[in-house]
Design a protein around this motif. Structure first.
Motif, short mmCIF file in Angstrom:
data_model
loop_
_atom_site.label_atom_id
_atom_site.label_comp_id
_atom_site.label_asym_id
_atom_site.label_seq_id
_atom_site.Cartn_x
_atom_site.Cartn_y
_atom_site.Cartn_z
N ILE A 155 17.48 3.61 12.81
CA ILE A 155 17.11 4.89 12.21
C ILE A 155 15.59 5.07 12.24
O ILE A 155 15.09 6.17 12.50
N ALA A 156 14.85 3.99 11.97
CA ALA A 156 13.39 4.08 12.04
C ALA A 156 12.92 4.44 13.45
O ALA A 156 11.92 5.14 13.62
N ALA A 157 13.66 3.99 14.46
CA ALA A 157 13.27 4.25 15.85
C ALA A 157 13.65 5.65 16.31
O ALA A 157 12.86 6.32 16.98
N ILE A 158 14.86 6.09 15.97
CA ILE A 158 15.35 7.34 16.56
C ILE A 158 15.46 8.49 15.56
O ILE A 158 15.68 9.64 15.96
N LYS A 216 1.86 -3.04 12.74
CA LYS A 216 3.21 -2.67 12.29
C LYS A 216 3.31 -2.63 10.77
O LYS A 216 4.05 -1.82 10.21
N ARG A 217 2.55 -3.52 10.09
CA ARG A 217 2.58 -3.50 8.63
C ARG A 217 1.94 -2.23 8.10
O ARG A 217 2.41 -1.65 7.11
N ALA A 223 4.68 4.77 6.30
CA ALA A 223 5.96 5.47 6.44
C ALA A 223 6.87 5.32 5.23
O ALA A 223 7.84 6.07 5.08
N SER A 224 6.58 4.36 4.37
CA SER A 224 7.46 4.10 3.23
C SER A 224 7.38 5.17 2.16
O SER A 224 8.22 5.22 1.26
N ARG A 228 0.52 8.52 -2.84
CA ARG A 228 -0.60 8.78 -1.95
C ARG A 228 -1.90 8.17 -2.45
O ARG A 228 -2.72 7.69 -1.67
N ASP A 229 -2.14 8.20 -3.76
CA ASP A 229 -3.35 7.59 -4.29
C ASP A 229 -3.35 6.09 -4.02
O ASP A 229 -4.38 5.51 -3.63
N ARG A 230 -2.19 5.47 -4.23
CA ARG A 230 -2.08 4.04 -3.94
C ARG A 230 -2.26 3.78 -2.45
O ARG A 230 -2.91 2.81 -2.04
N LEU A 231 -1.67 4.65 -1.63
CA LEU A 231 -1.79 4.49 -0.18
C LEU A 231 -3.24 4.61 0.27
O LEU A 231 -3.72 3.81 1.08
#
Length: 266
Positions: A155-158, A216-217, A223-224, A228-231
């Protein structure tokens, strides 16, 4: 990295900082059984601990990349208990997660058909290159099953929309479709496959080892959908740490000095 040149049913070879893992059950189209799952998981775990490995290429022997589950293995699991089937599924889940989270860039060399778990392996790799003749299928629903264990990676790929179709119908699709939906990054003629793989390996070897391994990490974290502030804070921490790291300092110095960084000469 000390590896045996042949770990049945998996062939492991190394050239410099590049390790090639070849599924080596060609007469069975590299189908999964407990032995192959265990061997591939063990090899990946060993590679993860080896700081001198920088790139991993995953490939198959013979006509197929991987036909998914071995029929004899499936026959045995059909008569096993629910608890035994759960343990078996968890072993496959461990393999997929180990490949997906491997702290090394991975390239799938897809020279032939990939079905079921074989599609999962392709989806778990960071880069996937295949030939026009390759066929793909998530065929579990024909058996009254679903590709549950590999679903997070496929699912992550397609994407969800494509996954709904292919999970439900069990249709076989071609390499052009795999490219369109995001399972493959590139489709090349069979006689150009090795060159295309080596080109990607060369690009990865020119990148900073830590940066390439961390990419990738970063993607997974963004993507998780975390706060947003934490990101923003986490990403600022990451780039700050990279800039002052030995690798980051070397990369910036090399750029400013108009020379190749040390790792590009390895």
């Amino acid at each position: 990295m000390a590896v045996s040149p042949q770990i049945h049913p998996l062939a492991v070879t190394r050239t410099g900082a590049v390790v090639r893992l070849r599924l080596d059950r060609p007469t069975l189209h590299n189908a999964f059984d407990a032995g192959l799952i265990a061997a591939l998981t063990a090899a990946l775990e060993q590679i993860a601990r080896d700081a001198t490995v920088r790139v991993v290429v995953l490939e198959g022997s013979g006509a197929s990349f991987s036909a998914g589950a071995d029929l004899n293995w499936m026959r045995g699991m059909a008569s096993a208990s629910e608890a035994e089937n759960r343990d078996d599924a968890l072993a496959l889940a461990r393999l997929m997660r180990t490949l997906d989270e491997l702290p090394k860039p991975t390239v799938a060399r897809v020279q032939g058909a990939a079905f079921g778990g074989g599609v999962g392996l392709v989806a778990c790799c960071d880069i996937a290159i295949g030939v026009p003749e390759a066929k793909f299928g998530l065929t579990e629903s024909k058996l009254g099953l679903l590709p549950a264990v590999i679903s997070p990676y496929v699912i992550a790929a397609i994407g969800q929309r494509e996954a709904r179709r292919w999970f439900a119908t069990a249709e076989v699709f071609d390499a052009a479709t795999a490219l369109r939906i995001g399972l493959l990054h590139e489709v090349v003629a069979a006689d150009a496959l090795d060159a295309a793989v080596e080109r990607q390996v060369s690009w990865l070897l020119m990148a900073g080892p830590h940066a390439a391994a961390s990419a990738k990490r970063l993607v997974a974290r963004v993507a998780s959908g975390v706060d947003r502030d934490r990101l923003d804070a986490d990403n600022a921490d990451l780039i700050a740490a990279l800039r002052v790291s030995e690798e980051g300092q070397e990369g910036l110095s090399a750029f400013l000095d108009k020379r190749a960084p040390r790792w590009a000469k390895d």
